[in-house]
Design a protein around this motif. Structure first.
Motif, PDB file in Angstrom:
ATOM      1  N   VAL A  94       2.847   5.575  -6.253  1.00 15.96           N
ATOM      2  CA  VAL A  94       2.501   5.472  -7.673  1.00 15.96           C
ATOM      3  C   VAL A  94       1.266   6.317  -7.959  1.00 15.96           C
ATOM      4  O   VAL A  94       1.219   7.060  -8.947  1.00 15.96           O
ATOM      5  N   GLY A  95       0.274   6.237  -7.081  1.00 19.05           N
ATOM      6  CA  GLY A  95      -0.963   7.002  -7.257  1.00 19.05           C
ATOM      7  C   GLY A  95      -0.690   8.500  -7.288  1.00 19.05           C
ATOM      8  O   GLY A  95      -1.217   9.227  -8.138  1.00 19.05           O
ATOM      9  N   GLU A  96       0.142   8.954  -6.363  1.00 21.84           N
ATOM     10  CA  GLU A  96       0.457  10.379  -6.299  1.00 21.84           C
ATOM     11  C   GLU A  96       1.138  10.835  -7.594  1.00 21.84           C
ATOM     12  O   GLU A  96       0.776  11.854  -8.179  1.00 21.84           O
TER      13      GLU A  96
ATOM     14  N   SER B 173      -1.133  10.900 -10.607  1.00 23.75           N
ATOM     15  CA  SER B 173      -2.084  12.024 -10.644  1.00 23.75           C
ATOM     16  C   SER B 173      -1.396  13.306 -11.107  1.00 23.75           C
ATOM     17  O   SER B 173      -2.045  14.250 -11.528  1.00 23.75           O
ATOM     18  N   VAL B 174      -0.078  13.327 -11.020  1.00 26.29           N
ATOM     19  CA  VAL B 174       0.677  14.496 -11.471  1.00 26.29           C
ATOM     20  C   VAL B 174       1.123  14.324 -12.923  1.00 26.29           C
ATOM     21  O   VAL B 174       1.031  15.238 -13.732  1.00 26.29           O
ATOM     22  N   TRP B 175       1.583  13.113 -13.235  1.00 27.53           N
ATOM     23  CA  TRP B 175       2.085  12.822 -14.587  1.00 27.53           C
ATOM     24  C   TRP B 175       0.999  12.078 -15.368  1.00 27.53           C
ATOM     25  O   TRP B 175       1.204  10.931 -15.782  1.00 27.53           O
ATOM     26  N   THR B 176      -0.129  12.730 -15.568  1.00 27.62           N
ATOM     27  CA  THR B 176      -1.299  12.040 -16.137  1.00 27.62           C
ATOM     28  C   THR B 176      -1.033  11.479 -17.534  1.00 27.62           C
ATOM     29  O   THR B 176      -1.657  10.516 -17.943  1.00 27.62           O
TER      30      THR B 176
ATOM     31  N   PRO C 296       0.815  -1.221   0.000  1.00 24.05           N
ATOM     32  CA  PRO C 296       0.000   0.000   0.000  1.00 24.05           C
ATOM     33  C   PRO C 296       0.845   1.266   0.000  1.00 24.05           C
ATOM     34  O   PRO C 296       0.475   2.259  -0.650  1.00 24.05           O
ATOM     35  N   ALA C 297       1.974   1.242   0.691  1.00 25.77           N
ATOM     36  CA  ALA C 297       2.841   2.432   0.728  1.00 25.77           C
ATOM     37  C   ALA C 297       3.403   2.707  -0.667  1.00 25.77           C
ATOM     38  O   ALA C 297       3.476   3.858  -1.102  1.00 25.77           O
TER      39      ALA C 297
END
Ligand SMILES: Nc1ncnc2c1ncn2[C@@H]1O[C@H](COP(=O)(O)OP(=O)(O)OP(=O)(O)O)[C@@H](O)[C@H]1O
Ligand SMILES: [Mg+2]
Length: 180
Positions: A44-46, A49-52, A38-39
């Motif tokens: 990866v999620g963060e 969301s920036v490098w769409t 999860p960490a």
């Protein structure tokens, strides 16, 4: 905007750790046996969301329990993944592989793009190491230094292989894996 804010946050973390290191504080670990995935997924999620516009492919095989500092491993991983997105070729996916093996933890991040010159490879993990001609780009050249200090604090290391096919950074932490 988002990319700048994200990079600024990262930059502040890196500078603070660098200063602490110079003041003799070193990196202290808060070990936890909670699942690591999860960490890693949060990082990866963060970054997604920036490098769409970029593709980040992940393979996780973290079945075994290990004892690491999740925040620190996430910071290390964020530096490696951020680098792959920033310094890698925009038209190639970034590949993340995280696995527990018989010997411990292995986490690799690879990207396409021009290989890192041999002359730069030697100094890559030293502070403020951006290679020549890059001085005007955003980063300070602290990310890999901090990442390697985090690896060392865990008894591990980060290795790099850079060829015209791919640049791959691999964290390896040899450790006694805990029973389930
Ligand atoms: N995945 C990568 N692909 C190609 N070059 C890389 C990669 N990762 C790092 N580099 C090269 O190594 C240099 C040092 O990386 P490092 O992360 O320490 O600093 P930075 O990314 O320039 O700045 P900072 O991380 O402090 O914001 C980079 O400037 C870049 O030239
Ligand atoms: Mg960096």
């Amino acid at each position: 905007m988002l990319k700048s804010v994200d990079r600024m946050g990262n930059l502040v973390d890196n500078v603070m750790d660098f200063a602490r290191g110079r003041l003799g504080g070193g990196i202290t670990l808060q070990l936890s046996n909670e699942p690591l995935q999860p960490a890693l997924e949060q990082v990866v999620g963060e970054l997604r969301s920036v490098w769409t516009e970029r593709e980040i492919v992940t393979h996780f095989a973290l079945e075994r329990t290990l004892s690491v500092d999740h925040k620190r491993i996430a910071q290390l991983f964020s530096n490696l993944l951020g680098n792959a997105l920033t310094h890698g070729s925009a038209d190639r996916p970034v590949l993340v592989i995280a696995a527990t093996s018989d010997t411990g933890l292995e986490l690799s991040v690879s990207n396409g793009g021009k290989p890192i010159p041999d002359s730069a490879l030697e100094k890559l993990f030293q502070p403020f190491s951006r290679h020549h001609g890059q001085e005007r780009t955003e980063g300070l050249g602290l990310g890999l230094y901090i990442a390697s200090r985090i690896a060392e604090a865990h008894g591990g290391r980060i290795d790099v292989v850079s060829t015209p096919q791919e640049t791959r950074f691999t964290l390896r932490i040899p450790m006694a894996l805990l029973p389930e």
